[in-house]
Design an enzyme around this catalytic site. Structure first.
Site, short mmCIF file in Angstrom:
data_model
loop_
_atom_site.label_atom_id
_atom_site.label_comp_id
_atom_site.label_asym_id
_atom_site.label_seq_id
_atom_site.Cartn_x
_atom_site.Cartn_y
_atom_site.Cartn_z
N GLY A 1 75.99 64.08 27.61
CA GLY A 1 76.43 64.57 28.92
C GLY A 1 75.49 64.32 30.08
N LEU A 20 77.29 65.87 39.54
CA LEU A 20 78.37 64.91 39.77
C LEU A 20 79.73 65.53 39.49
CD1 LEU A 20 77.14 61.46 38.39
CD2 LEU A 20 77.46 62.15 40.78
N ALA A 21 79.80 66.34 38.42
CA ALA A 21 81.07 66.97 38.05
C ALA A 21 81.58 67.92 39.12
CB ALA A 21 80.93 67.70 36.71
N ASP A 25 81.13 57.27 23.89
CA ASP A 25 82.28 57.82 24.61
C ASP A 25 82.90 58.87 23.69
OD1 ASP A 25 84.84 58.42 25.56
OD2 ASP A 25 85.02 56.49 26.56
N GLN A 49 77.94 57.78 28.42
CA GLN A 49 79.39 57.61 28.24
C GLN A 49 79.83 56.16 28.32
OE1 GLN A 49 81.65 59.69 31.21
NE2 GLN A 49 83.61 58.87 30.50
N LYS A 55 88.41 75.04 28.82
CA LYS A 55 87.21 75.85 28.55
C LYS A 55 87.54 77.06 27.68
CE LYS A 55 83.92 73.57 30.80
NZ LYS A 55 82.99 72.70 30.06
N TYR A 71 90.46 75.15 39.64
CA TYR A 71 89.89 74.79 38.33
C TYR A 71 91.01 74.43 37.33
CZ TYR A 71 86.15 74.60 34.81
OH TYR A 71 85.25 74.19 33.86
N ALA A 102 88.69 66.25 33.26
CA ALA A 102 90.12 66.39 33.52
C ALA A 102 90.47 65.39 34.62
CB ALA A 102 90.45 67.81 33.98
N ILE A 115 73.31 68.96 34.07
CA ILE A 115 72.79 70.10 33.31
C ILE A 115 72.07 69.57 32.06
CG2 ILE A 115 73.49 72.08 31.91
CD1 ILE A 115 75.68 72.59 34.10
P1 NAD Z 1 77.76 65.97 35.07
O1 NAD Z 1 78.80 65.20 35.80
O2 NAD Z 1 76.36 65.66 35.36
O3 NAD Z 1 78.00 65.90 33.51
C1 NAD Z 1 79.28 65.76 32.93
C2 NAD Z 1 79.12 64.76 31.82
O4 NAD Z 1 80.30 64.62 31.06
C3 NAD Z 1 78.74 63.36 32.33
O5 NAD Z 1 77.50 62.98 31.82
C4 NAD Z 1 79.84 62.49 31.77
O6 NAD Z 1 79.37 61.21 31.39
C5 NAD Z 1 80.27 63.31 30.58
N1 NAD Z 1 81.56 62.88 30.06
C6 NAD Z 1 82.79 62.97 30.64
N2 NAD Z 1 83.70 62.35 29.88
C7 NAD Z 1 83.04 61.85 28.79
C8 NAD Z 1 83.42 61.07 27.67
N3 NAD Z 1 84.68 60.65 27.49
N4 NAD Z 1 82.47 60.74 26.77
C9 NAD Z 1 81.18 61.12 26.94
N5 NAD Z 1 80.76 61.85 27.98
C10 NAD Z 1 81.69 62.20 28.91
O7 NAD Z 1 78.07 67.51 35.40
P2 NAD Z 1 77.48 68.86 34.75
O8 NAD Z 1 77.76 69.89 35.77
O9 NAD Z 1 76.11 68.65 34.28
O10 NAD Z 1 78.46 69.13 33.53
C11 NAD Z 1 78.02 69.36 32.22
C12 NAD Z 1 78.79 70.49 31.56
O11 NAD Z 1 78.50 71.70 32.25
C13 NAD Z 1 80.30 70.32 31.59
O12 NAD Z 1 80.83 70.78 30.36
C14 NAD Z 1 80.71 71.26 32.69
O13 NAD Z 1 82.03 71.73 32.51
C15 NAD Z 1 79.70 72.37 32.49
N6 NAD Z 1 79.53 73.30 33.62
C16 NAD Z 1 79.24 72.81 34.86
C17 NAD Z 1 79.10 73.70 35.92
C18 NAD Z 1 78.82 73.23 37.33
O14 NAD Z 1 79.05 73.98 38.28
N7 NAD Z 1 78.27 72.02 37.51
C19 NAD Z 1 79.23 75.09 35.69
C20 NAD Z 1 79.51 75.54 34.40
C21 NAD Z 1 79.67 74.63 33.37
O1 0WE Z 2 83.58 72.13 34.56
C1 0WE Z 2 83.39 71.83 35.71
C2 0WE Z 2 83.89 70.52 36.27
C3 0WE Z 2 84.34 69.57 35.22
C4 0WE Z 2 85.06 68.35 35.73
C5 0WE Z 2 84.76 67.71 36.93
C6 0WE Z 2 85.46 66.56 37.31
C7 0WE Z 2 85.23 65.87 38.62
C8 0WE Z 2 85.55 64.39 38.52
C9 0WE Z 2 86.05 67.83 34.94
N1 0WE Z 2 86.75 66.71 35.29
C10 0WE Z 2 86.45 66.08 36.43
N2 0WE Z 2 87.16 64.95 36.74
C11 0WE Z 2 86.81 64.12 37.74
O2 0WE Z 2 87.50 63.12 38.01
N3 0WE Z 2 82.74 72.75 36.51
C12 0WE Z 2 82.46 74.06 35.98
C13 0WE Z 2 82.39 72.50 37.93
C14 0WE Z 2 83.54 72.97 38.77
O3 0WE Z 2 84.61 72.18 38.94
C15 0WE Z 2 85.52 72.90 39.70
C16 0WE Z 2 84.99 74.15 39.99
C17 0WE Z 2 83.71 74.21 39.39
C18 0WE Z 2 82.78 75.38 39.41
C19 0WE Z 2 86.79 72.54 40.13
C20 0WE Z 2 87.53 73.43 40.89
C21 0WE Z 2 87.01 74.69 41.19
C22 0WE Z 2 85.74 75.07 40.75
#
Ligand code: NAD
Ligand code: 0WE
Length: 257
Positions: A13, A196-197, A65, A40, A164, A157, A96, A20
């Site tokens: 990830g 990025l997410a 992946d 990925q 989740k 969301y 998503a 994270i």
């Molecule tokens: P991030 O974009 O840095 O990381 C998301 C990762 O998911 C990326 O590295 C991406 O390559 C990977 N990924 C997506 N599809 C994939 C696939 N098919 N194969 C392999 N990897 C794949 O964002 P982040 O915020 O570090 O997200 C990491 C985790 O933390 C996620 O599960 C996210 O839901 C969770 N999270 C994020 C937040 C937030 O606010 N950023 C809050 C709570 C939980």
């Molecule tokens: O889990 C997440 C986000 C995960 C995520 C982010 C993306 C952006 C790019 C999953 N799929 C995609 N697809 C993409 O194409 N979080 C906890 C961060 C997050 O996302 C939100 C939030 C929060 C917090 C979306 C809507 C509302 C709140």
């Protein structure tokens, strides 16, 4: 005290230094953990390699992946050749369709989008547990990242909330499955953090501001606060804890009005 020296961890990830999972890699590395980091796709390869180079412990980089059983099998074979065992697995991936992460849930959801969200964001954790089961050491620990949108309706969301919720149930069933081998499985429910997410999510800035104003700690959480909790969960300090979701969210989840 925390002792993770010479443990072996698989971390999925990482997409940027804000990920994270990148923070978790840094913290585990500082505590003497040998790492495998996965990326990925080819677009992310050089970024993950660069992050790996900056770490203090032995680090190897492999592709994976998580939507592909073949990729997960290759990763297993790579790690089996490298170490023949693993102590720690960190699952930090979610996905998503972007167009389903905004607006009215029922208006925008599709069968395909529902499947993709659950596949990448929940089943991939199961797949790792299943594939690596036979090489995870006694005392091993699996951790995934989740969000409050699994329990409460968070605007936009949408389908990720269901994915989740599935992931958190997965934590409990996997904990039950692996418990007899003394392998623990837990989730960290993180507060919102700019990665990025989170980029391009409409209204994300407002969510950060809301948490800062309303949460008991009156601030947002940091990458390090998540990493430190993960370090605790993969160490013997948490040896009696499994199947749990630990909130690292400035206490936001306790609030009602
Ligand atoms: P991030 O974009 O840095 O990381 C998301 C990762 O998911 C990326 O590295 C991406 O390559 C990977 N990924 C997506 N599809 C994939 C696939 N098919 N194969 C392999 N990897 C794949 O964002 P982040 O915020 O570090 O997200 C990491 C985790 O933390 C996620 O599960 C996210 O839901 C969770 N999270 C994020 C937040 C937030 O606010 N950023 C809050 C709570 C939980
Ligand atoms: O889990 C997440 C986000 C995960 C995520 C982010 C993306 C952006 C790019 C999953 N799929 C995609 N697809 C993409 O194409 N979080 C906890 C961060 C997050 O996302 C939100 C939030 C929060 C917090 C979306 C809507 C509302 C709140």
């Amino acid at each position: 005290m925390i002792n993770l020296k010479n443990k072996k961890a698989l971390i999925t990830g990482i997409a940027s230094d804000r990920s994270i999972a990148a923070g978790i890699a840094k913290t585990l590395s500082q505590n003497g953990v040998d790492l495998v980091l996965t990326y990925q796709n080819d677009k992310l390869k050089s970024r993950v390699e660069k992050i790996g180079e900056q770490l203090e412990s032995n680090t190897k980089i492999f592709p994976c992946d998580l939507s592909s059983d073949e990729d997960i099998e290759h990763l297993h074979d790579d790690i089996n050749k490298l170490w023949g065992e693993v102590d720690i697995i960190v699952h930090s991936a979610a996905f998503a369709l972007r167009e389903e992460l905004s607006g009215n849930y029922l208006d925008n959801i599709s069968r395909k989008g529902f499947q993709i969200a659950h596949d990448i964001s929940s089943y991939s954790f199961t797949a790792l547990g299943k594939k690596f089961n036979s090489i995870i050491n006694d005392g091993g620990s699996l951790v995934t990242l989740t969000y409050l949108g699994s329990q409460r309706v968070v605007k936009n969301y949408n389908i990720m909330g269901l994915a989740k919720a599935s992931l958190e149930a997965n934590v409990r069933y996997m904990a039950s499955s692996l418990g007899e081998k003394n392998i623990r499985v837990n989730g960290v429910s993180a507060g919102p953090i700019k990665t990025l997410a989170a980029s391009g999510i409409s209204g994300f800035g407002e969510i950060l501001k809301h948490v800062e104003e309303k949460s008991p700690l009156k601030r947002n959480i940091t990458q390090d606060e998540i990493s430190n909790t993960v370090a605790f969960l993969v160490s013997d300090l948490s040896s009696g804890i499994t199947g749990q979701i630990i909130y690292v969210d400035s206490g936001y989840n306790i609030l009602a009005v």
